[in-house]
Design a protein around this motif. Sequence first.
Motif, PDB file in Angstrom:
ATOM      1  N   VAL A   3       4.347   9.949   2.146  1.00  0.00           N
ATOM      2  CA  VAL A   3       4.371  10.952   0.931  1.00  0.00           C
ATOM      3  C   VAL A   3       4.114  12.417   1.576  1.00  0.00           C
ATOM      4  CG1 VAL A   3       2.736  11.241  -0.949  1.00  0.00           C
ATOM      5  CG2 VAL A   3       3.699   9.070  -0.374  1.00  0.00           C
ATOM      6  N   SER A   4       3.168  12.373   2.313  1.00  0.00           N
ATOM      7  CA  SER A   4       2.836  13.645   2.955  1.00  0.00           C
ATOM      8  C   SER A   4       3.995  14.575   3.412  1.00  0.00           C
ATOM      9  CB  SER A   4       1.487  13.498   3.698  1.00  0.00           C
ATOM     10  OG  SER A   4       1.875  13.107   4.853  1.00  0.00           O
TER      11      SER A   4
ATOM     12  N   THR B 262       7.124  14.520   2.562  1.00  0.00           N
ATOM     13  CA  THR B 262       8.071  14.560   1.844  1.00  0.00           C
ATOM     14  C   THR B 262       7.652  15.744   0.745  1.00  0.00           C
ATOM     15  OG1 THR B 262       7.581  12.847   0.364  1.00  0.00           O
ATOM     16  CG2 THR B 262       9.364  12.475   1.817  1.00  0.00           C
ATOM     17  N   GLN B 263       8.471  16.507   0.076  1.00  0.00           N
ATOM     18  CA  GLN B 263       8.134  17.553  -0.854  1.00  0.00           C
ATOM     19  C   GLN B 263       8.954  16.995  -2.199  1.00  0.00           C
ATOM     20  OE1 GLN B 263       6.690  19.781  -2.575  1.00  0.00           O
ATOM     21  NE2 GLN B 263       6.521  20.974  -0.834  1.00  0.00           N
ATOM     22  N   PRO B 264       7.795  16.614  -2.949  1.00  0.00           N
ATOM     23  CA  PRO B 264       8.437  16.192  -4.414  1.00  0.00           C
ATOM     24  C   PRO B 264       8.696  17.321  -5.436  1.00  0.00           C
ATOM     25  CG  PRO B 264       6.154  15.850  -4.344  1.00  0.00           C
ATOM     26  CD  PRO B 264       6.367  16.355  -3.099  1.00  0.00           C
TER      27      PRO B 264
ATOM     28  N   TYR C 182      -4.244  18.655   3.415  1.00  0.00           N
ATOM     29  CA  TYR C 182      -3.259  17.397   3.459  1.00  0.00           C
ATOM     30  C   TYR C 182      -1.696  17.698   3.557  1.00  0.00           C
ATOM     31  CZ  TYR C 182      -1.400  12.735   1.988  1.00  0.00           C
ATOM     32  OH  TYR C 182      -0.736  11.571   1.949  1.00  0.00           O
TER      33      TYR C 182
ATOM     34  N   LEU D  91       0.836  -1.312  -0.160  1.00  0.00           N
ATOM     35  CA  LEU D  91      -0.155  -0.008  -0.067  1.00  0.00           C
ATOM     36  C   LEU D  91       0.895   1.280   0.112  1.00  0.00           C
ATOM     37  CD1 LEU D  91      -3.041  -0.420   2.414  1.00  0.00           C
ATOM     38  CD2 LEU D  91      -3.179   0.211   0.004  1.00  0.00           C
ATOM     39  N   PRO D  92       0.547   2.417  -0.831  1.00  0.00           N
ATOM     40  CA  PRO D  92       1.347   3.342  -0.810  1.00  0.00           C
ATOM     41  C   PRO D  92       1.152   4.193   0.627  1.00  0.00           C
ATOM     42  CG  PRO D  92      -0.451   3.647  -2.342  1.00  0.00           C
ATOM     43  CD  PRO D  92      -0.599   2.349  -1.800  1.00  0.00           C
ATOM     44  N   ASP D  93       2.419   4.391   0.939  1.00  0.00           N
ATOM     45  CA  ASP D  93       2.489   5.114   2.559  1.00  0.00           C
ATOM     46  C   ASP D  93       2.359   6.512   2.244  1.00  0.00           C
ATOM     47  OD1 ASP D  93       3.061   5.969   4.872  1.00  0.00           O
ATOM     48  OD2 ASP D  93       5.266   5.070   5.111  1.00  0.00           O
ATOM     49  N   PHE D  94       0.979   6.816   2.564  1.00  0.00           N
ATOM     50  CA  PHE D  94       0.508   8.065   2.426  1.00  0.00           C
ATOM     51  C   PHE D  94       1.268   9.202   3.729  1.00  0.00           C
ATOM     52  CE2 PHE D  94      -3.215   6.396   0.086  1.00  0.00           C
ATOM     53  CZ  PHE D  94      -3.148   7.488  -0.818  1.00  0.00           C
ATOM     54  N   GLU D  95       1.345   8.644   4.576  1.00  0.00           N
ATOM     55  CA  GLU D  95       2.148   9.268   5.884  1.00  0.00           C
ATOM     56  C   GLU D  95       3.449   9.965   5.281  1.00  0.00           C
ATOM     57  OE1 GLU D  95       0.891  10.770   8.807  1.00  0.00           O
ATOM     58  OE2 GLU D  95      -0.883  10.118   7.778  1.00  0.00           O
TER      59      GLU D  95
ATOM     60  N   GLY E 250       9.750  13.640  -7.401  1.00  0.00           N
ATOM     61  CA  GLY E 250       9.194  12.342  -6.596  1.00  0.00           C
ATOM     62  C   GLY E 250       9.030  11.097  -7.155  1.00  0.00           C
TER      63      GLY E 250
END
Lengths: 188, 184
Positions: free
Chosen positions: A54-55, A57-59, B146, A48-52, B120
Amino acid sequence: MKSESFLQGDPENLPPKLEQMKGHNPFSAPEGYFDQLQDSIQSAIVNLPDFESVSKTQPFETPEGYFEKLPLAIRKRIEAEEQTPAWKEWLQILLRPGFSVAFASVALLCILGVKYFTREIVVQSPQNFISSTDLSNSGLLSDMDDTMLYEALDGENSTAENTSEDNSAIEQYLIDNDIDPTQLESHL
Amino acid sequence: MPMTEYTDSELLQQFRDETTRHYAFNLIVRKYQQRIYWHIRRIVISHDDANDVVQNVFIKVWKALDGFREDSQLYTWMYRIATNESITFLNQKKRRFAIPFSDVEHELSNSLSNDVYFSGDKIQLKLQQAVLKLPTQQRIVFNMKYFDGMKYEEISAVLGVTVGALKASYHHAVKKIEKYILGD
Protein backbone atom coordinates in the motif's frame (compact mmCIF):
# COMPACT_ATOMS: atom_id res chain seq x y z
CA MET A 1 -5.44 -11.68 62.22
CA LYS A 2 -5.16 -14.50 59.73
CA SER A 3 -4.73 -12.19 56.77
CA GLU A 4 -2.09 -10.29 58.69
CA SER A 5 -0.12 -13.49 59.27
CA PHE A 6 -0.57 -14.34 55.56
CA LEU A 7 0.81 -11.00 54.46
CA GLN A 8 3.70 -11.18 56.86
CA GLY A 9 4.50 -14.81 56.04
CA ASP A 10 5.74 -16.55 52.87
CA PRO A 11 3.85 -15.15 49.83
CA GLU A 12 3.92 -18.60 48.25
CA ASN A 13 1.64 -19.91 51.01
CA LEU A 14 -1.87 -18.93 49.93
CA PRO A 15 -4.77 -18.85 52.33
CA PRO A 16 -6.46 -22.32 52.37
CA LYS A 17 -9.55 -21.14 50.45
CA LEU A 18 -7.47 -19.67 47.63
CA GLU A 19 -5.22 -22.72 47.66
CA GLN A 20 -8.30 -24.93 47.08
CA MET A 21 -9.47 -22.79 44.11
CA LYS A 22 -6.03 -22.68 42.52
CA GLY A 23 -5.82 -24.34 39.10
CA HIS A 24 -9.58 -24.38 38.54
CA ASN A 25 -10.67 -22.59 35.36
CA PRO A 26 -14.23 -21.26 35.54
CA PHE A 27 -14.28 -20.34 31.84
CA SER A 28 -14.94 -22.69 28.94
CA ALA A 29 -14.57 -22.55 25.12
CA PRO A 30 -16.99 -23.76 22.42
CA GLU A 31 -16.74 -27.39 21.36
CA GLY A 32 -13.86 -27.89 18.87
CA TYR A 33 -12.71 -24.27 19.15
CA PHE A 34 -9.06 -25.09 19.48
CA ASP A 35 -9.17 -27.41 16.47
CA GLN A 36 -10.25 -24.50 14.28
CA LEU A 37 -8.14 -21.81 15.91
CA GLN A 38 -5.02 -22.46 13.90
CA ASP A 39 -6.94 -22.22 10.61
CA SER A 40 -8.64 -18.99 11.73
CA ILE A 41 -5.28 -17.41 12.56
CA GLN A 42 -3.80 -18.50 9.23
CA SER A 43 -6.76 -17.04 7.37
CA ALA A 44 -6.54 -13.72 9.29
CA ILE A 45 -2.84 -13.45 8.44
CA VAL A 46 -3.51 -14.03 4.72
CA ASN A 47 -6.26 -11.37 4.73
CA LEU A 48 -4.17 -8.79 6.60
CA PRO A 49 -3.84 -5.55 4.60
CA ASP A 50 -0.46 -5.45 2.93
CA PHE A 51 0.88 -2.18 4.29
CA GLU A 52 4.15 -2.58 2.46
CA SER A 53 2.50 -2.71 -0.95
CA VAL A 54 0.00 0.00 0.00
CA SER A 55 2.78 2.40 0.91
CA LYS A 56 4.48 1.82 -2.41
CA THR A 57 1.42 2.62 -4.51
CA GLN A 58 0.00 6.07 -5.03
CA PRO A 59 -3.79 6.06 -4.86
CA PHE A 60 -4.05 9.78 -5.68
CA GLU A 61 -3.94 10.99 -9.25
CA THR A 62 -3.65 14.33 -11.02
CA PRO A 63 -5.20 15.53 -14.28
CA GLU A 64 -3.30 14.60 -17.46
CA GLY A 65 -0.18 16.75 -17.95
CA TYR A 66 -0.73 18.62 -14.68
CA PHE A 67 2.93 18.89 -13.70
CA GLU A 68 3.91 20.09 -17.18
CA LYS A 69 1.45 22.99 -16.90
CA LEU A 70 2.04 23.84 -13.25
CA PRO A 71 5.26 25.93 -13.68
CA LEU A 72 3.50 28.11 -16.28
CA ALA A 73 0.44 28.53 -14.03
CA ILE A 74 2.71 29.63 -11.17
CA ARG A 75 4.60 31.99 -13.49
CA LYS A 76 1.33 33.65 -14.55
CA ARG A 77 0.22 34.02 -10.94
CA ILE A 78 3.54 35.65 -10.02
CA GLU A 79 3.30 38.07 -12.98
CA ALA A 80 -0.24 38.97 -12.00
CA GLU A 81 0.87 39.55 -8.38
CA GLU A 82 3.75 41.75 -9.56
CA GLN A 83 1.40 43.90 -11.63
CA THR A 84 -0.94 44.45 -8.71
CA PRO A 85 -0.28 47.90 -7.21
CA ALA A 86 1.06 47.87 -3.65
CA TRP A 87 -1.97 49.79 -2.34
CA LYS A 88 -4.27 47.11 -3.72
CA GLU A 89 -2.30 44.41 -1.90
CA TRP A 90 -2.54 46.40 1.32
CA LEU A 91 -6.26 46.90 0.77
CA GLN A 92 -6.70 43.16 0.27
CA ILE A 93 -4.82 42.50 3.51
CA LEU A 94 -6.85 45.08 5.40
CA LEU A 95 -10.11 43.66 4.07
CA ARG A 96 -9.37 40.21 5.49
CA PRO A 97 -11.88 39.50 8.30
CA GLY A 98 -9.29 39.47 11.10
CA PHE A 99 -7.60 42.65 9.93
CA SER A 100 -10.78 44.55 9.08
CA VAL A 101 -12.21 44.10 12.59
CA ALA A 102 -8.91 45.20 14.16
CA PHE A 103 -8.61 48.09 11.70
CA ALA A 104 -12.19 49.25 12.38
CA SER A 105 -11.56 49.11 16.15
CA VAL A 106 -8.37 51.17 15.85
CA ALA A 107 -10.09 53.67 13.53
CA LEU A 108 -13.00 54.02 15.98
CA LEU A 109 -10.60 54.57 18.89
CA CYS A 110 -8.69 57.21 16.87
CA ILE A 111 -11.90 59.08 15.97
CA LEU A 112 -13.11 59.00 19.58
CA GLY A 113 -9.66 60.09 20.79
CA VAL A 114 -9.49 63.03 18.37
CA LYS A 115 -13.05 64.05 19.28
CA TYR A 116 -12.24 63.87 22.99
CA PHE A 117 -9.04 65.90 22.85
CA THR A 118 -10.35 68.54 20.45
CA ARG A 119 -13.71 69.09 22.15
CA GLU A 120 -14.68 72.72 22.98
CA ILE A 121 -14.55 73.36 26.68
CA VAL A 122 -17.27 75.86 27.64
CA VAL A 123 -17.14 77.25 31.15
CA GLN A 124 -20.55 78.60 31.89
CA SER A 125 -20.72 81.81 33.85
CA PRO A 126 -23.17 82.10 36.67
CA GLN A 127 -26.50 83.27 35.32
CA ASN A 128 -26.62 86.45 37.44
CA PHE A 129 -23.05 87.45 36.64
CA ILE A 130 -22.73 90.86 34.97
CA SER A 131 -19.39 91.99 33.67
CA SER A 132 -18.10 95.51 34.40
CA THR A 133 -18.42 96.40 30.69
CA ASP A 134 -22.04 95.26 30.64
CA LEU A 135 -22.65 97.28 33.76
CA SER A 136 -21.12 100.48 32.38
CA ASN A 137 -22.90 100.01 29.02
CA SER A 138 -26.23 99.42 30.67
CA GLY A 139 -26.29 102.93 32.17
CA LEU A 140 -27.49 101.56 35.47
CA LEU A 141 -24.65 103.16 37.37
CA SER A 142 -25.34 106.61 35.91
CA ASP A 143 -28.98 106.35 37.03
CA MET A 144 -27.91 105.35 40.44
CA ASP A 145 -27.59 107.98 43.14
CA ASP A 146 -25.92 107.56 46.50
CA THR A 147 -29.30 107.03 48.23
CA MET A 148 -29.91 103.99 46.10
CA LEU A 149 -26.44 102.79 46.88
CA TYR A 150 -27.02 103.23 50.60
CA GLU A 151 -30.36 101.44 50.29
CA ALA A 152 -28.68 98.65 48.38
CA LEU A 153 -26.00 98.43 51.00
CA ASP A 154 -28.70 98.37 53.66
CA GLY A 155 -30.36 95.51 51.78
CA GLU A 156 -27.10 93.65 51.72
CA ASN A 157 -26.85 94.25 55.46
CA SER A 158 -30.21 92.68 56.04
CA THR A 159 -29.38 89.56 53.98
CA ALA A 160 -25.73 89.16 54.76
CA GLU A 161 -25.01 90.01 58.33
CA ASN A 162 -21.47 88.78 58.17
CA THR A 163 -20.58 91.62 55.74
CA SER A 164 -22.39 94.35 57.71
CA GLU A 165 -19.18 95.61 59.27
CA ASP A 166 -17.49 95.94 55.87
CA ASN A 167 -20.49 97.76 54.39
CA SER A 168 -20.61 100.22 57.31
CA ALA A 169 -16.94 100.90 56.86
CA ILE A 170 -17.46 101.57 53.15
CA GLU A 171 -20.41 103.84 53.88
CA GLN A 172 -18.40 105.73 56.38
CA TYR A 173 -15.48 105.94 53.99
CA LEU A 174 -17.64 107.37 51.19
CA ILE A 175 -19.19 109.97 53.50
CA ASP A 176 -15.90 110.92 55.12
CA ASN A 177 -14.14 111.37 51.80
CA ASP A 178 -17.09 112.96 50.05
CA ILE A 179 -16.98 110.46 47.20
CA ASP A 180 -19.75 110.51 44.71
CA PRO A 181 -20.78 106.87 44.05
CA THR A 182 -21.27 107.73 40.36
CA GLN A 183 -17.54 108.27 40.16
CA LEU A 184 -17.14 104.62 40.93
CA GLU A 185 -18.58 103.82 37.52
CA SER A 186 -15.51 105.09 35.75
CA HIS A 187 -13.28 103.04 38.02
CA LEU A 188 -15.22 99.80 37.53
CA MET B 1 16.81 16.44 -23.93
CA PRO B 2 17.27 15.96 -20.18
CA MET B 3 17.47 19.14 -18.17
CA THR B 4 20.70 19.90 -16.31
CA GLU B 5 20.24 18.97 -12.66
CA TYR B 6 21.56 21.89 -10.67
CA THR B 7 22.23 21.71 -6.95
CA ASP B 8 20.13 23.90 -4.65
CA SER B 9 23.12 26.14 -4.06
CA GLU B 10 23.60 26.68 -7.79
CA LEU B 11 19.90 27.37 -8.25
CA LEU B 12 19.93 29.91 -5.43
CA GLN B 13 22.98 31.58 -6.90
CA GLN B 14 21.23 31.89 -10.25
CA PHE B 15 18.09 33.16 -8.53
CA ARG B 16 20.04 35.97 -6.89
CA ASP B 17 21.31 37.07 -10.28
CA GLU B 18 18.66 39.36 -11.80
CA THR B 19 19.35 38.11 -15.35
CA THR B 20 18.76 34.41 -14.51
CA ARG B 21 16.23 34.90 -11.73
CA HIS B 22 13.13 33.69 -13.61
CA TYR B 23 14.98 30.79 -15.23
CA ALA B 24 16.33 29.62 -11.86
CA PHE B 25 12.91 29.86 -10.23
CA ASN B 26 11.38 27.86 -13.06
CA LEU B 27 13.98 25.15 -12.41
CA ILE B 28 13.22 25.20 -8.68
CA VAL B 29 9.50 24.74 -9.41
CA ARG B 30 10.22 21.86 -11.80
CA LYS B 31 12.58 20.22 -9.32
CA TYR B 32 10.29 20.34 -6.29
CA GLN B 33 6.74 20.65 -7.62
CA GLN B 34 5.88 16.97 -7.32
CA ARG B 35 7.26 16.45 -3.81
CA ILE B 36 5.54 19.60 -2.57
CA TYR B 37 2.30 18.79 -4.39
CA TRP B 38 2.03 15.27 -2.99
CA HIS B 39 2.82 16.47 0.51
CA ILE B 40 0.02 19.04 0.26
CA ARG B 41 -2.35 16.64 -1.49
CA ARG B 42 -2.15 14.13 1.36
CA ILE B 43 -3.10 16.87 3.81
CA VAL B 44 -5.90 18.63 1.89
CA ILE B 45 -6.94 15.48 -0.09
CA SER B 46 -8.75 17.14 -3.03
CA HIS B 47 -6.74 17.89 -6.19
CA ASP B 48 -8.38 21.31 -6.68
CA ASP B 49 -7.52 22.37 -3.13
CA ALA B 50 -3.99 20.99 -3.49
CA ASN B 51 -3.57 22.92 -6.75
CA ASP B 52 -4.58 26.19 -5.03
CA VAL B 53 -2.29 25.55 -2.08
CA VAL B 54 0.72 24.48 -4.17
CA GLN B 55 0.48 27.66 -6.26
CA ASN B 56 0.25 29.77 -3.11
CA VAL B 57 3.28 27.97 -1.71
CA PHE B 58 5.42 28.70 -4.77
CA ILE B 59 4.29 32.33 -4.82
CA LYS B 60 5.40 32.61 -1.18
CA VAL B 61 8.68 30.92 -2.10
CA TRP B 62 9.18 33.43 -4.93
CA LYS B 63 8.57 36.35 -2.59
CA ALA B 64 10.70 35.04 0.28
CA LEU B 65 13.54 33.30 -1.55
CA ASP B 66 15.65 36.44 -1.51
CA GLY B 67 15.66 36.30 2.28
CA PHE B 68 16.46 32.57 2.42
CA ARG B 69 19.84 32.36 4.14
CA GLU B 70 20.53 28.63 3.58
CA ASP B 71 20.52 27.87 7.33
CA SER B 72 18.37 24.90 6.37
CA GLN B 73 18.04 22.95 3.13
CA LEU B 74 15.88 24.49 0.43
CA TYR B 75 13.43 21.58 0.29
CA THR B 76 13.12 21.56 4.13
CA TRP B 77 12.25 25.24 4.01
CA MET B 78 9.73 24.70 1.21
CA TYR B 79 8.19 21.71 3.01
CA ARG B 80 7.71 23.95 6.05
CA ILE B 81 5.92 26.59 3.97
CA ALA B 82 3.80 23.88 2.33
CA THR B 83 2.86 22.36 5.70
CA ASN B 84 1.89 25.73 7.17
CA GLU B 85 -0.08 26.71 4.07
CA SER B 86 -1.97 23.40 4.12
CA ILE B 87 -2.86 23.76 7.82
CA THR B 88 -3.92 27.38 7.22
CA PHE B 89 -6.06 26.20 4.32
CA LEU B 90 -7.83 23.59 6.48
CA ASN B 91 -8.36 26.18 9.23
CA GLN B 92 -9.88 28.59 6.71
CA LYS B 93 -12.13 25.82 5.45
CA LYS B 94 -13.23 25.17 9.02
CA ARG B 95 -13.96 28.89 9.58
CA ARG B 96 -15.68 29.34 6.21
CA PHE B 97 -18.16 26.58 6.87
CA ALA B 98 -18.23 27.12 10.65
CA ILE B 99 -17.57 23.46 11.34
CA PRO B 100 -15.34 21.82 13.96
CA PHE B 101 -11.88 20.77 12.77
CA SER B 102 -12.58 17.04 13.29
CA ASP B 103 -15.59 17.39 10.97
CA VAL B 104 -13.39 18.87 8.24
CA GLU B 105 -11.43 15.64 8.31
CA HIS B 106 -14.66 13.65 8.36
CA GLU B 107 -15.77 15.58 5.29
CA LEU B 108 -12.41 14.94 3.60
CA SER B 109 -12.77 11.26 4.40
CA ASN B 110 -16.20 11.16 2.75
CA SER B 111 -14.99 13.08 -0.29
CA LEU B 112 -12.27 10.47 -0.91
CA SER B 113 -14.73 7.86 -2.15
CA ASN B 114 -16.19 10.32 -4.69
CA ASP B 115 -12.88 11.79 -5.80
CA VAL B 116 -12.27 11.19 -9.51
CA TYR B 117 -8.55 11.57 -8.89
CA PHE B 118 -8.46 8.83 -6.26
CA SER B 119 -7.90 5.40 -7.74
CA GLY B 120 -7.15 3.43 -4.58
CA ASP B 121 -8.74 0.08 -3.86
CA LYS B 122 -10.72 -0.81 -0.73
CA ILE B 123 -7.61 -1.26 1.43
CA GLN B 124 -6.05 1.99 0.27
CA LEU B 125 -9.30 3.86 0.89
CA LYS B 126 -9.51 2.37 4.35
CA LEU B 127 -5.89 3.34 5.07
CA GLN B 128 -6.53 6.94 3.98
CA GLN B 129 -9.69 7.09 6.08
CA ALA B 130 -7.73 5.79 9.06
CA VAL B 131 -5.05 8.45 8.48
CA LEU B 132 -7.74 11.13 8.30
CA LYS B 133 -8.96 10.12 11.75
CA LEU B 134 -5.63 11.20 13.26
CA PRO B 135 -5.08 14.67 14.75
CA THR B 136 -3.61 16.98 12.08
CA GLN B 137 -0.05 17.12 13.44
CA GLN B 138 0.06 13.34 13.91
CA ARG B 139 -1.35 12.88 10.41
CA ILE B 140 1.37 15.06 8.91
CA VAL B 141 4.08 13.16 10.81
CA PHE B 142 2.63 9.83 9.62
CA ASN B 143 2.44 11.00 6.00
CA MET B 144 6.00 12.28 5.98
CA LYS B 145 7.41 9.13 7.56
CA TYR B 146 5.21 6.47 5.99
CA PHE B 147 4.45 7.80 2.51
CA ASP B 148 7.33 10.22 1.87
CA GLY B 149 9.88 7.98 3.60
CA MET B 150 11.53 10.93 5.33
CA LYS B 151 13.96 10.47 8.20
CA TYR B 152 12.96 11.67 11.67
CA GLU B 153 15.77 14.24 11.52
CA GLU B 154 14.37 15.66 8.28
CA ILE B 155 10.81 15.78 9.66
CA SER B 156 12.17 17.44 12.80
CA ALA B 157 13.80 20.16 10.67
CA VAL B 158 10.52 20.79 8.83
CA LEU B 159 8.12 20.75 11.78
CA GLY B 160 10.45 22.06 14.48
CA VAL B 161 9.57 19.13 16.76
CA THR B 162 12.15 16.96 18.56
CA VAL B 163 12.97 13.53 17.13
CA GLY B 164 11.74 11.90 20.35
CA ALA B 165 8.37 13.59 20.10
CA LEU B 166 8.13 12.59 16.43
CA LYS B 167 8.87 8.94 17.22
CA ALA B 168 6.17 8.94 19.90
CA SER B 169 3.75 10.67 17.53
CA TYR B 170 4.44 8.16 14.73
CA HIS B 171 4.13 5.22 17.12
CA HIS B 172 0.71 6.43 18.33
CA ALA B 173 -0.39 7.08 14.76
CA VAL B 174 0.57 3.55 13.65
CA LYS B 175 -1.25 2.03 16.63
CA LYS B 176 -4.41 4.03 15.91
CA ILE B 177 -4.35 3.15 12.21
CA GLU B 178 -3.75 -0.52 12.95
CA LYS B 179 -6.65 -0.51 15.40
CA TYR B 180 -8.92 1.20 12.86
CA ILE B 181 -8.02 -1.13 10.01
CA LEU B 182 -8.24 -4.32 12.02
CA GLY B 183 -11.33 -3.04 13.81
CA ASP B 184 -13.84 -4.62 11.43
